[in-house]
Scaffold this active site. Structure first.
Site, PDB file in Angstrom:
ATOM      1  N   TYR A   1       0.830  -1.208   0.000  1.00 23.99           N
ATOM      2  CA  TYR A   1       0.000   0.000   0.000  1.00 23.99           C
ATOM      3  C   TYR A   1       0.865   1.260   0.000  1.00 23.99           C
ATOM      4  O   TYR A   1       1.807   1.404   0.783  1.00 23.99           O
ATOM      5  CB  TYR A   1      -0.916   0.035   1.230  1.00 23.99           C
ATOM      6  CG  TYR A   1      -1.647   1.353   1.372  1.00 23.99           C
ATOM      7  CD1 TYR A   1      -2.735   1.657   0.571  1.00 23.99           C
ATOM      8  CD2 TYR A   1      -1.220   2.319   2.289  1.00 23.99           C
ATOM      9  CE1 TYR A   1      -3.388   2.869   0.669  1.00 23.99           C
ATOM     10  CE2 TYR A   1      -1.867   3.537   2.400  1.00 23.99           C
ATOM     11  CZ  TYR A   1      -2.949   3.806   1.588  1.00 23.99           C
ATOM     12  OH  TYR A   1      -3.584   5.013   1.681  1.00 23.99           O
TER      13      TYR A   1
ATOM     14  N   HIS B   1      -3.669  16.192  -3.072  1.00 22.97           N
ATOM     15  CA  HIS B   1      -4.028  16.351  -1.658  1.00 22.97           C
ATOM     16  C   HIS B   1      -3.794  17.776  -1.152  1.00 22.97           C
ATOM     17  O   HIS B   1      -4.157  18.086  -0.018  1.00 22.97           O
ATOM     18  CB  HIS B   1      -3.236  15.357  -0.809  1.00 22.97           C
ATOM     19  CG  HIS B   1      -3.745  13.934  -0.916  1.00 22.97           C
ATOM     20  ND1 HIS B   1      -4.096  13.364  -2.103  1.00 22.97           N
ATOM     21  CD2 HIS B   1      -3.957  12.986   0.042  1.00 22.97           C
ATOM     22  CE1 HIS B   1      -4.505  12.127  -1.894  1.00 22.97           C
ATOM     23  NE2 HIS B   1      -4.433  11.868  -0.607  1.00 22.97           N
TER      24      HIS B   1
ATOM     25  N   ASN C   1       1.798  12.006   5.692  1.00 18.92           N
ATOM     26  CA  ASN C   1       0.939  11.167   6.524  1.00 18.92           C
ATOM     27  C   ASN C   1       1.329  11.286   7.993  1.00 18.92           C
ATOM     28  O   ASN C   1       2.383  10.798   8.401  1.00 18.92           O
ATOM     29  CB  ASN C   1       1.051   9.704   6.061  1.00 18.92           C
ATOM     30  CG  ASN C   1      -0.187   8.909   6.422  1.00 18.92           C
ATOM     31  OD1 ASN C   1      -0.649   8.954   7.541  1.00 18.92           O
ATOM     32  ND2 ASN C   1      -0.719   8.172   5.459  1.00 18.92           N
TER      33      ASN C   1
ATOM     34  N   TYR D   1     -15.800  33.504  46.211  1.00 20.23           N
ATOM     35  CA  TYR D   1     -15.152  32.323  45.631  1.00 20.23           C
ATOM     36  C   TYR D   1     -14.069  32.689  44.618  1.00 20.23           C
ATOM     37  O   TYR D   1     -13.082  31.968  44.463  1.00 20.23           O
ATOM     38  CB  TYR D   1     -16.185  31.441  44.931  1.00 20.23           C
ATOM     39  CG  TYR D   1     -17.159  30.736  45.846  1.00 20.23           C
ATOM     40  CD1 TYR D   1     -17.078  30.855  47.234  1.00 20.23           C
ATOM     41  CD2 TYR D   1     -18.162  29.949  45.313  1.00 20.23           C
ATOM     42  CE1 TYR D   1     -17.975  30.214  48.058  1.00 20.23           C
ATOM     43  CE2 TYR D   1     -19.078  29.289  46.126  1.00 20.23           C
ATOM     44  CZ  TYR D   1     -18.984  29.427  47.506  1.00 20.23           C
ATOM     45  OH  TYR D   1     -19.876  28.786  48.307  1.00 20.23           O
TER      46      TYR D   1
ATOM     47  N   ARG E   1     -11.146  33.283  47.006  1.00 23.28           N
ATOM     48  CA  ARG E   1     -10.883  32.221  47.970  1.00 23.28           C
ATOM     49  C   ARG E   1     -10.592  30.881  47.295  1.00 23.28           C
ATOM     50  O   ARG E   1      -9.817  30.071  47.792  1.00 23.28           O
ATOM     51  CB  ARG E   1     -12.094  32.084  48.901  1.00 23.28           C
ATOM     52  CG  ARG E   1     -11.812  31.233  50.110  1.00 23.28           C
ATOM     53  CD  ARG E   1     -13.025  30.918  50.970  1.00 23.28           C
ATOM     54  NE  ARG E   1     -14.220  31.691  50.728  1.00 23.28           N
ATOM     55  CZ  ARG E   1     -15.445  31.252  51.029  1.00 23.28           C
ATOM     56  NH1 ARG E   1     -15.606  30.042  51.550  1.00 23.28           N
ATOM     57  NH2 ARG E   1     -16.509  31.992  50.805  1.00 23.28           N
TER      58      ARG E   1
ATOM     59  N   PHE F   1      -1.725   7.201  12.301  1.00 22.42           N
ATOM     60  CA  PHE F   1      -2.003   8.535  11.773  1.00 22.42           C
ATOM     61  C   PHE F   1      -3.249   9.157  12.387  1.00 22.42           C
ATOM     62  O   PHE F   1      -3.516  10.340  12.200  1.00 22.42           O
ATOM     63  CB  PHE F   1      -2.210   8.461  10.254  1.00 22.42           C
ATOM     64  CG  PHE F   1      -3.216   7.417   9.848  1.00 22.42           C
ATOM     65  CD1 PHE F   1      -4.568   7.590  10.074  1.00 22.42           C
ATOM     66  CD2 PHE F   1      -2.795   6.233   9.266  1.00 22.42           C
ATOM     67  CE1 PHE F   1      -5.492   6.619   9.720  1.00 22.42           C
ATOM     68  CE2 PHE F   1      -3.714   5.253   8.899  1.00 22.42           C
ATOM     69  CZ  PHE F   1      -5.069   5.445   9.131  1.00 22.42           C
TER      70      PHE F   1
ATOM     71  N   GLU G   1     -12.029   5.919   5.134  1.00 22.84           N
ATOM     72  CA  GLU G   1     -11.634   6.621   6.361  1.00 22.84           C
ATOM     73  C   GLU G   1     -12.925   7.038   7.067  1.00 22.84           C
ATOM     74  O   GLU G   1     -13.363   8.183   7.000  1.00 22.84           O
ATOM     75  CB  GLU G   1     -10.748   7.807   5.995  1.00 22.84           C
ATOM     76  CG  GLU G   1      -9.468   7.359   5.291  1.00 22.84           C
ATOM     77  CD  GLU G   1      -8.792   8.442   4.469  1.00 22.84           C
ATOM     78  OE1 GLU G   1      -9.258   9.607   4.517  1.00 22.84           O
ATOM     79  OE2 GLU G   1      -7.816   8.134   3.777  1.00 22.84           O
TER      80      GLU G   1
END
Length: 662
Positions: free
Chosen positions: A164, A194, A307, A395, A398, A444, A529
């Protein structure tokens, strides 16, 4: 023969100069002539002579005199910009410099190096690399591991094994086998296709961090990149040649594909790139100007560059470092507010925090004591209300150890995850040289940093939420016993009225930004994905939340210092007086209304600049107190104290008169 790279209306033109006696005006006209030659309509001009323009350097934007000679005014291969009179900048135009250009005109090439091995980078190191304080080199061990993993890839290609991303397509195309003759083209196509991000480009600091972090991951030796290519990436980093990387487009699995692809695109000489010398220009010109060659991708190398989770994690490292800095200073600012509001230090007693021994809570209480303990730092303000009849504070004062404390613990938790992540291999497939094989997995996936950064935003936001309430107490005369909105002649002057509104607006905006992005997932890549982290947005919004927190605390710091003015001639403790003096070195007292935004910005800078920050002023006093109280500053065991040994606070008195009992 000298040559200059000239920017005209979005076009970059290489203009050779045959004579050093040619003028800057000649250079501009020649660039415009070449620009017109490339345009079917001559760029809308009838002739070069009718074009009116001025010329400026891309670095620093300094204007050049048209009558000066190029020899006197420019260095060889310098980048300049022709600005044509009457032009209106398109909102889509990439400027020759990013925002904050004045900062980059002062850039100095670093002399020191950080050696990367993929295992020992810290979040502080990465932020400093982003600031341009260091160059990068690899350790000999890292070089050896990189070479060994590359040998595995070379053997796969030689034997034409189906693996791959090396000999196949990507994502849905994982079953498509690619012939050896097209393996290089496969990697280039991957990077080009990409590179689909949108939005503003990352700043040079953030681009530098992203590039440095990718180098560190590649140095681990599990990516299959060649040592030659990795050294080219390092050379680009060391020359501060930084690709154009849009901030939006990653879903955080399979890694940060879009931003890392833009990173790789610039390295192969395509798209845009920035350097202090050139500003934004075509990547091939920027690389050439620095004596560098575009990378020629070998099999697997495009995938090796794109990647991983480095976009999420590099921004996350900046976020966690800034969060740590503002959390430390929040304690100092809150202590100053407590002094102005004439609060008590009884709530910071060691025994209280020993019986609820969270590490962050104990540390915050310790810092309050180190700044307010009257045995060490007498306070005239505290002495003035020693015998007042109030028993305890609101508060927001404190409970600072409890509220600020969990923020500190959150930051520590997130920093631990970020430190692991920046030293992790996040590729797919992974190359294991010792096993002589590649294995596909899911390192990834950005869920770890995404979840951590969502948690960081939620935690750090609370510093602003409680700070805004303290600002309200400072501005409200019924709560502070000070003039309304901290100004004289109220009505004529509005003082801090709208500064408080700004703080409230930022806190409200943070509430929306704190919605976790990592609870969302959208299936992508044709359901290959099918679960993603949305970590890119988690990182970007965490940074925005932290910036808002810094700004709210800057407003509180100004308000507290203004409150001091109404308590004069009384003085607070020595460390807090030093903080007051630091603020007054950049912001004068508010005697009557004036333009307030610059004051807020000046105070903000005091919280983010390392060399002259509020923390650096107070730190010596805190550390001295720590050395003198070593036993009480150690981590406390839950069983160290028994209930029978504790003295109950019966509410006798209120003011800092009890500090000496701490």
């Amino acid at each position: 023969m000298p040559r200059y790279t000239v920017h005209v209306r979005g076009e970059w033109l290489a203009v050779p100069c045959l004579s050093c006696t040619n003028t800057i005006g000649w250079l501009g006209k020649e660039a415009v002539r070449r620009y017109m030659k490339n345009k079917p309509d001559n760029g809308g001009f009838a002739s070069v002579e009718e074009v009116k323009f001025y010329i400026r350097r891309c670095k620093g934007l300094g204007l050049l005199d048209l009558d000066d000679t190029v020899e006197d005014a420019l260095e060889d291969n310098e980048f300049v910009e022709v600005v044509i009179e009457g032009d209106i900048m398109s909102p889509d135009f990439i400027p020759s410099q990013p925002e904050g250009v004045h900062l980059y005109s002062k850039y100095r090439e670093p002399e020191q190096h950080i050696s990367l091995d993929g295992n020992s980078l810290t979040t502080e190191d990465l932020v400093n690399l982003g600031k341009g304080l260091y160059k990068i080199k690899l350790t000999p061990e890292a070089e050896a591991k990189v070479q060994q993993s590359r040998e595995v890839i070379e053997r796969i290609v030689k034997e034409q094994t189906v693996v791959y991303g090396i000999t196949t397509g990507f994502g849905k195309f994982a079953r498509t086998v690619i012939p050896n003759s097209k393996l290089r083209e496969l990697q280039v196509n991957l990077v080009r296709s990409h590179s689909a991000g949108v939005g503003k480009p990352l700043s040079p600091e953030r681009s530098r961090m992203l590039l440095a972090l990718r180098i560190n991951v590649l140095a681990k030796g599990y990516s299959g990149i060649s040592l030659e290519t990795l050294q080219q990436v390092i050379e680009a980093f060391n020359a501060s040649c930084l690709p154009y990387i849009p901030e939006k487009g990653t879903v955080g699995a399979s890694g940060d594909l879009a931003p890392l692809s833009h990173l790789a695109l610039g390295l192969i000489g395509e798209g845009k790139m920035w350097s202090p010398k050139s500003g934004w220009a075509d990547a091939k010109y920027v690389l050439e100007a620095h004596g560098l060659r575009p990378i020629t991708l070998k099999p697997k190398e495009g995938l090796a560059l794109i990647n991983g989770t480095q976009m999420i994690t590099s921004l996350g490292c900046e976020a966690v470092e800034r969060a740590g800095a503002i959390a430390r200073q929040a304690d100092i600012i809150a202590a100053l507010t407590l002094e102005v509001l004439k609060g008590t230090t009884r709530a910071f007693d060691t025994d209280i925090h020993a019986v609820r021994p969270h590490r962050g809570q104990a540390e915050v209480a310790f810092r309050f004591r180190s700044l307010l303990d009257s045995d060490h730092h007498p306070s005239e303000i505290a002495e003035s209300h020693r015998f007042c009849d109030r028993v305890q504070d609101a508060y927001t004062m404190r409970c600072c150890p409890q509220v600020h404390g969990v923020v500190n613990d959150t930051i520590a938790f997130v920093k631990d995850i970020m430190t692991t992540e920046i030293n992790s291999a996040t590729d797919n497939p992974m190359v294991f040289a010792e096993r002589a094989e590649t294995i596909s997995g899911g390192n990834f996936h950005g869920e770890y940093p995404a979840k951590a950064l969502d948690y960081l935003a939620i935690g750090v936001h609370e510093l602003a939420a409680i700070s805004e309430r303290r600002i309200e107490r400072l501005c409200n005369p019924s709560l502070s016993e000070l003039p309304a909105f901290l100004v004289t002649e109220g009505g004529l002057n509005s003082g801090f009225m709208i500064a408080h509104c700004t703080a409230a607006a930022l806190v409200s905006e943070n509430k929306a930004l704190c919605h976790p992005s990592s609870v969302d997932s959208l299936s992508t890549s044709a359901a290959t994905e099918d679960h993603v982290s949305m970590g890119g947005w988690a990182a970007r919004k965490a940074l925005r939340v932290i910036e808002h927190v810094e700004q709210v605390l800057a407003i509180e710091l100004l308000a507290a210092c203004q409150g001091i003015e109404f308590l004069r001639p009384l003085r607070t403790t020595t460390p807090l007086e030093k903080v007051y003096d630091l603020v007054r070195s950049v912001v004068r007292p508010w005697m009557k209304d004036r333009f307030m935004a610059p004051d807020i910005e000046a105070a903000h800078r005091l919280l983010v600049e390392q060399k002259a920050s509020v923390w650096e002023v107070a730190k010596p006093y805190i550390e001295k107190y720590r050395r003198e109280h070593i036993p009480e500053s150690r981590p406390i065991s839950p069983t160290a104290f028994s209930l029978g040994s504790l003295e109950m606070n019966t509410g006798v008195g209120h003011g800092h008169g009890h500090q000496g009992e701490l």
